[in-house]
Design a protein around this motif. Structure first.
Motif, PDB file in Angstrom:
ATOM      1  N   UNK A 106       0.857  -1.185   0.000  1.00 37.40           N
ATOM      2  CA  UNK A 106       0.000   0.000   0.000  1.00 37.40           C
ATOM      3  C   UNK A 106       0.891   1.231   0.000  1.00 37.40           C
ATOM      4  N   UNK A 107       0.360   2.340  -0.452  1.00 46.33           N
ATOM      5  CA  UNK A 107       1.117   3.586  -0.423  1.00 46.33           C
ATOM      6  C   UNK A 107       1.189   4.142   0.987  1.00 46.33           C
ATOM      7  N   UNK A 108       0.125   4.020   1.749  1.00 48.92           N
ATOM      8  CA  UNK A 108       0.084   4.603   3.086  1.00 48.92           C
ATOM      9  C   UNK A 108       1.101   3.933   4.008  1.00 48.92           C
ATOM     10  N   UNK A 109       1.155   2.616   4.002  1.00 53.74           N
ATOM     11  CA  UNK A 109       2.051   1.898   4.907  1.00 53.74           C
ATOM     12  C   UNK A 109       3.430   1.680   4.312  1.00 53.74           C
ATOM     13  N   UNK A 110       3.616   2.021   3.046  1.00 50.73           N
ATOM     14  CA  UNK A 110       4.931   2.120   2.432  1.00 50.73           C
ATOM     15  C   UNK A 110       5.780   0.856   2.521  1.00 50.73           C
ATOM     16  N   UNK A 111       5.152  -0.306   2.444  1.00 49.89           N
ATOM     17  CA  UNK A 111       5.904  -1.554   2.421  1.00 49.89           C
ATOM     18  C   UNK A 111       6.293  -2.094   3.775  1.00 49.89           C
ATOM     19  N   UNK A 112       5.776  -1.490   4.847  1.00 53.29           N
ATOM     20  CA  UNK A 112       6.137  -1.968   6.182  1.00 53.29           C
ATOM     21  C   UNK A 112       5.456  -3.299   6.481  1.00 53.29           C
ATOM     22  N   UNK A 113       5.898  -3.934   7.543  1.00 55.31           N
ATOM     23  CA  UNK A 113       5.434  -5.278   7.895  1.00 55.31           C
ATOM     24  C   UNK A 113       4.590  -5.249   9.163  1.00 55.31           C
ATOM     25  N   UNK A 114       3.749  -6.288   9.285  1.00 63.43           N
ATOM     26  CA  UNK A 114       2.890  -6.441  10.462  1.00 63.43           C
ATOM     27  C   UNK A 114       2.847  -7.914  10.829  1.00 63.43           C
ATOM     28  N   UNK A 115       2.783  -8.203  12.117  1.00 63.03           N
ATOM     29  CA  UNK A 115       2.596  -9.586  12.554  1.00 63.03           C
ATOM     30  C   UNK A 115       1.104  -9.883  12.566  1.00 63.03           C
ATOM     31  N   UNK A 116       0.742 -11.048  12.033  1.00 59.43           N
ATOM     32  CA  UNK A 116      -0.658 -11.467  11.920  1.00 59.43           C
ATOM     33  C   UNK A 116      -0.782 -12.928  12.341  1.00 59.43           C
ATOM     34  N   UNK A 117      -2.011 -13.341  12.607  1.00 58.27           N
ATOM     35  CA  UNK A 117      -2.249 -14.753  12.906  1.00 58.27           C
ATOM     36  C   UNK A 117      -2.023 -15.572  11.641  1.00 58.27           C
ATOM     37  N   UNK A 118      -1.321 -16.674  11.766  1.00 55.79           N
ATOM     38  CA  UNK A 118      -0.937 -17.496  10.612  1.00 55.79           C
ATOM     39  C   UNK A 118      -2.137 -18.120   9.902  1.00 55.79           C
ATOM     40  N   UNK A 119      -3.279 -18.219  10.574  1.00 55.37           N
ATOM     41  CA  UNK A 119      -4.467 -18.824   9.978  1.00 55.37           C
ATOM     42  C   UNK A 119      -5.283 -17.875   9.114  1.00 55.37           C
ATOM     43  N   UNK A 120      -4.899 -16.596   9.058  1.00 57.58           N
ATOM     44  CA  UNK A 120      -5.591 -15.657   8.176  1.00 57.58           C
ATOM     45  C   UNK A 120      -5.280 -16.014   6.721  1.00 57.58           C
ATOM     46  N   UNK A 121      -6.119 -15.568   5.813  1.00 57.38           N
ATOM     47  CA  UNK A 121      -5.899 -15.810   4.390  1.00 57.38           C
ATOM     48  C   UNK A 121      -5.441 -14.532   3.704  1.00 57.38           C
ATOM     49  N   UNK A 122      -4.310 -14.632   2.998  1.00 53.49           N
ATOM     50  CA  UNK A 122      -3.755 -13.501   2.252  1.00 53.49           C
ATOM     51  C   UNK A 122      -3.130 -14.011   0.967  1.00 53.49           C
ATOM     52  N   UNK A 123      -2.993 -13.142  -0.041  1.00 57.43           N
ATOM     53  CA  UNK A 123      -2.128 -13.487  -1.173  1.00 57.43           C
ATOM     54  C   UNK A 123      -0.697 -13.592  -0.646  1.00 57.43           C
ATOM     55  N   UNK A 124       0.226 -14.052  -1.479  1.00 56.70           N
ATOM     56  CA  UNK A 124       1.572 -14.285  -0.959  1.00 56.70           C
ATOM     57  C   UNK A 124       2.615 -14.143  -2.045  1.00 56.70           C
ATOM     58  N   UNK A 125       3.870 -14.045  -1.606  1.00 53.83           N
ATOM     59  CA  UNK A 125       5.014 -13.909  -2.505  1.00 53.83           C
ATOM     60  C   UNK A 125       5.945 -15.094  -2.344  1.00 53.83           C
ATOM     61  N   UNK A 126       6.214 -15.747  -3.463  1.00 53.59           N
ATOM     62  CA  UNK A 126       7.203 -16.821  -3.500  1.00 53.59           C
ATOM     63  C   UNK A 126       8.454 -16.281  -4.191  1.00 53.59           C
ATOM     64  N   UNK A 127       9.530 -17.030  -4.097  1.00 45.55           N
ATOM     65  CA  UNK A 127      10.686 -16.714  -4.913  1.00 45.55           C
ATOM     66  C   UNK A 127      11.221 -17.996  -5.501  1.00 45.55           C
ATOM     67  N   UNK A 128      11.896 -17.852  -6.598  1.00 42.54           N
ATOM     68  CA  UNK A 128      12.559 -18.956  -7.267  1.00 42.54           C
ATOM     69  C   UNK A 128      13.997 -18.510  -7.448  1.00 42.54           C
ATOM     70  N   UNK A 129      14.921 -19.250  -6.953  1.00 43.19           N
ATOM     71  CA  UNK A 129      16.318 -18.845  -7.050  1.00 43.19           C
ATOM     72  C   UNK A 129      17.211 -19.867  -6.405  1.00 43.19           C
ATOM     73  N   UNK A 130      18.327 -19.381  -5.861  1.00 44.36           N
ATOM     74  CA  UNK A 130      19.272 -20.275  -5.224  1.00 44.36           C
ATOM     75  C   UNK A 130      18.575 -21.007  -4.084  1.00 44.36           C
ATOM     76  N   UNK A 131      18.675 -22.301  -4.112  1.00 45.53           N
ATOM     77  CA  UNK A 131      18.036 -23.132  -3.103  1.00 45.53           C
ATOM     78  C   UNK A 131      18.933 -23.249  -1.893  1.00 45.53           C
ATOM     79  N   UNK A 132      18.382 -22.998  -0.729  1.00 51.95           N
ATOM     80  CA  UNK A 132      19.111 -23.207   0.508  1.00 51.95           C
ATOM     81  C   UNK A 132      18.419 -24.328   1.254  1.00 51.95           C
ATOM     82  N   UNK A 133      18.978 -24.703   2.385  1.00 53.54           N
ATOM     83  CA  UNK A 133      18.374 -25.785   3.154  1.00 53.54           C
ATOM     84  C   UNK A 133      16.994 -25.362   3.622  1.00 53.54           C
TER      85      UNK A 133
END
Length: 137
Positions: A106-133
């Motif tokens: 969002x523009x208002x929150x400018x990319x900041x983060x918030x802690x939420x309950x893990x059971x909520x439903x949200x879209x999400x971001x994956x990455x594809x790249x160097x695999x780590x353990x």
């Protein structure tokens, strides 16, 4: 910039490709499983440049799951990054069960983060790249 698709958007940055999944919002654990099965993992944000790239990647306004979770606040893919971009007063564990992290697109929150309950439903971001353990939670 890639054309915006309301279901799937990706952007390549160096050796990583970010993939935004905006279909069938999922819990944090479901999002993690989806990312691990189809890409590498939920996105780890290692610095301000990556956070800005993610924030500016989408024209929509939403919250998205990222790979940070409360177990001494570590990344799902076990990457060693101390970068955090919490909104003011966060994390606050307001409900006593806010163990997963969303990033604001969002523009208002400018990319900041918030802690939420893990059971909520949200879209999400994956990455594809160097695999780590990778460890299952």
């Amino acid at each position: 910039m890639y054309p915006f698709n309301p279901i799937f958007t990706e952007r390549k940055q160096t050796n990583q490709r970010y993939v935004f999944i905006n279909q069938n919002n999922r819990t944090w654990t479901e999002a993690q499983r989806y990312c691990r099965e189809n890409y590498t993992d939920l996105v780890s944000v290692r610095n301000q440049t990556e956070n800005d790239l993610i924030h500016n990647m989408f024209p929509s306004k939403t919250w998205v799951w990222i790979g940070l979770y409360r177990d001494y606040w570590q990344w799902s893919d076990q990457r060693n990054s101390s970068f955090r971009y919490w909104a003011p007063g966060k994390p606050d564990n307001n409900t006593g069960n806010e163990n997963c992290t969303v990033a604001s697109i969002t523009q208002i929150l400018n990319g900041t983060w918030d802690d939420q309950e893990c059971g909520e439903n949200h879209p999400f971001l994956c990455y594809n790249g160097e695999l780590s353990q990778i460890h299952n939670l």
